[in-house]
Design a protein around this motif. Sequence first.
Motif, PDB file in Angstrom:
ATOM      1  N   ASP A  24     -28.012  65.772 -33.618  1.00 49.99           N
ATOM      2  CA  ASP A  24     -29.202  66.565 -33.907  1.00 49.99           C
ATOM      3  C   ASP A  24     -29.708  66.311 -35.326  1.00 49.99           C
ATOM      4  O   ASP A  24     -30.911  66.181 -35.548  1.00 49.99           O
ATOM      5  CB  ASP A  24     -28.914  68.062 -33.738  1.00 49.99           C
ATOM      6  N   LEU A  25     -28.796  66.246 -36.282  1.00 50.82           N
ATOM      7  CA  LEU A  25     -29.190  65.986 -37.662  1.00 50.82           C
ATOM      8  C   LEU A  25     -29.809  64.599 -37.817  1.00 50.82           C
ATOM      9  O   LEU A  25     -30.796  64.428 -38.530  1.00 50.82           O
ATOM     10  CB  LEU A  25     -27.985  66.117 -38.596  1.00 50.82           C
ATOM     11  N   GLY A  26     -29.221  63.616 -37.143  1.00 49.23           N
ATOM     12  CA  GLY A  26     -29.783  62.264 -37.196  1.00 49.23           C
ATOM     13  C   GLY A  26     -31.207  62.231 -36.682  1.00 49.23           C
ATOM     14  O   GLY A  26     -32.090  61.597 -37.271  1.00 49.23           O
ATOM     15  N   SER A  27     -31.433  62.956 -35.610  1.00 47.03           N
ATOM     16  CA  SER A  27     -32.781  63.039 -35.044  1.00 47.03           C
ATOM     17  C   SER A  27     -33.738  63.733 -36.012  1.00 47.03           C
ATOM     18  O   SER A  27     -34.870  63.283 -36.208  1.00 47.03           O
ATOM     19  CB  SER A  27     -32.725  63.803 -33.716  1.00 47.03           C
ATOM     20  N   ALA A  28     -33.279  64.810 -36.624  1.00 47.55           N
ATOM     21  CA  ALA A  28     -34.123  65.533 -37.582  1.00 47.55           C
ATOM     22  C   ALA A  28     -34.460  64.662 -38.785  1.00 47.55           C
ATOM     23  O   ALA A  28     -35.608  64.658 -39.259  1.00 47.55           O
ATOM     24  CB  ALA A  28     -33.423  66.811 -38.035  1.00 47.55           C
ATOM     25  N   ILE A  29     -33.489  63.915 -39.270  1.00 50.12           N
ATOM     26  CA  ILE A  29     -33.723  63.028 -40.417  1.00 50.12           C
ATOM     27  C   ILE A  29     -34.752  61.963 -40.070  1.00 50.12           C
ATOM     28  O   ILE A  29     -35.670  61.673 -40.844  1.00 50.12           O
ATOM     29  CB  ILE A  29     -32.404  62.398 -40.900  1.00 50.12           C
ATOM     30  N   ARG A  30     -34.624  61.381 -38.881  1.00 55.57           N
ATOM     31  CA  ARG A  30     -35.602  60.365 -38.452  1.00 55.57           C
ATOM     32  C   ARG A  30     -37.009  60.964 -38.381  1.00 55.57           C
ATOM     33  O   ARG A  30     -37.983  60.348 -38.815  1.00 55.57           O
ATOM     34  CB  ARG A  30     -35.205  59.765 -37.109  1.00 55.57           C
ATOM     35  N   THR A  41     -31.830  66.844 -47.986  1.00 56.52           N
ATOM     36  CA  THR A  41     -30.973  67.988 -47.669  1.00 56.52           C
ATOM     37  C   THR A  41     -30.275  67.779 -46.335  1.00 56.52           C
ATOM     38  O   THR A  41     -29.078  68.017 -46.206  1.00 56.52           O
ATOM     39  CB  THR A  41     -31.801  69.288 -47.638  1.00 56.52           C
ATOM     40  N   ALA A  42     -31.014  67.305 -45.356  1.00 55.68           N
ATOM     41  CA  ALA A  42     -30.420  67.044 -44.040  1.00 55.68           C
ATOM     42  C   ALA A  42     -29.402  65.915 -44.130  1.00 55.68           C
ATOM     43  O   ALA A  42     -28.363  65.959 -43.468  1.00 55.68           O
ATOM     44  CB  ALA A  42     -31.511  66.698 -43.031  1.00 55.68           C
ATOM     45  N   GLN A  43     -29.657  64.923 -44.955  1.00 62.25           N
ATOM     46  CA  GLN A  43     -28.709  63.826 -45.122  1.00 62.25           C
ATOM     47  C   GLN A  43     -27.423  64.303 -45.784  1.00 62.25           C
ATOM     48  O   GLN A  43     -26.333  63.878 -45.409  1.00 62.25           O
ATOM     49  CB  GLN A  43     -29.338  62.693 -45.926  1.00 62.25           C
ATOM     50  N   LEU A  44     -27.544  65.205 -46.756  1.00 57.89           N
ATOM     51  CA  LEU A  44     -26.364  65.771 -47.392  1.00 57.89           C
ATOM     52  C   LEU A  44     -25.544  66.568 -46.384  1.00 57.89           C
ATOM     53  O   LEU A  44     -24.316  66.440 -46.320  1.00 57.89           O
ATOM     54  CB  LEU A  44     -26.766  66.661 -48.575  1.00 57.89           C
ATOM     55  N   LEU A  45     -26.225  67.373 -45.581  1.00 61.54           N
ATOM     56  CA  LEU A  45     -25.531  68.144 -44.552  1.00 61.54           C
ATOM     57  C   LEU A  45     -24.841  67.213 -43.562  1.00 61.54           C
ATOM     58  O   LEU A  45     -23.705  67.453 -43.154  1.00 61.54           O
ATOM     59  CB  LEU A  45     -26.510  69.067 -43.829  1.00 61.54           C
ATOM     60  N   MET A  46     -25.503  66.122 -43.210  1.00 61.34           N
ATOM     61  CA  MET A  46     -24.919  65.154 -42.286  1.00 61.34           C
ATOM     62  C   MET A  46     -23.656  64.534 -42.886  1.00 61.34           C
ATOM     63  O   MET A  46     -22.650  64.364 -42.191  1.00 61.34           O
ATOM     64  CB  MET A  46     -25.927  64.077 -41.926  1.00 61.34           C
TER      65      MET A  46
END
Length: 61
Positions: A24-30, A41-46
């Motif tokens: 899900d995070l990978g999709s959000a980052i894309r 922020t999403a990359q850090l969480l990932m």
Amino acid sequence: MPKAAVDDDPLEWKIQTLRGQLLDLGSAIRQLNQSGLDGATAQLLMTRKRAELEDLMKRGR
């Protein structure tokens, strides 16, 4: 692994949950990148979720 085995093993359940969160995070980052927005922020969480997953997998061995 059969579904029942995953349901009965809390560690395996946590691993599968983290894998789903990472997808899900990978999709959000894309999506953020495609929109021209900062996904730091999403990359850090990932990164943190990946480390958590690696730790769980080491404990499962």
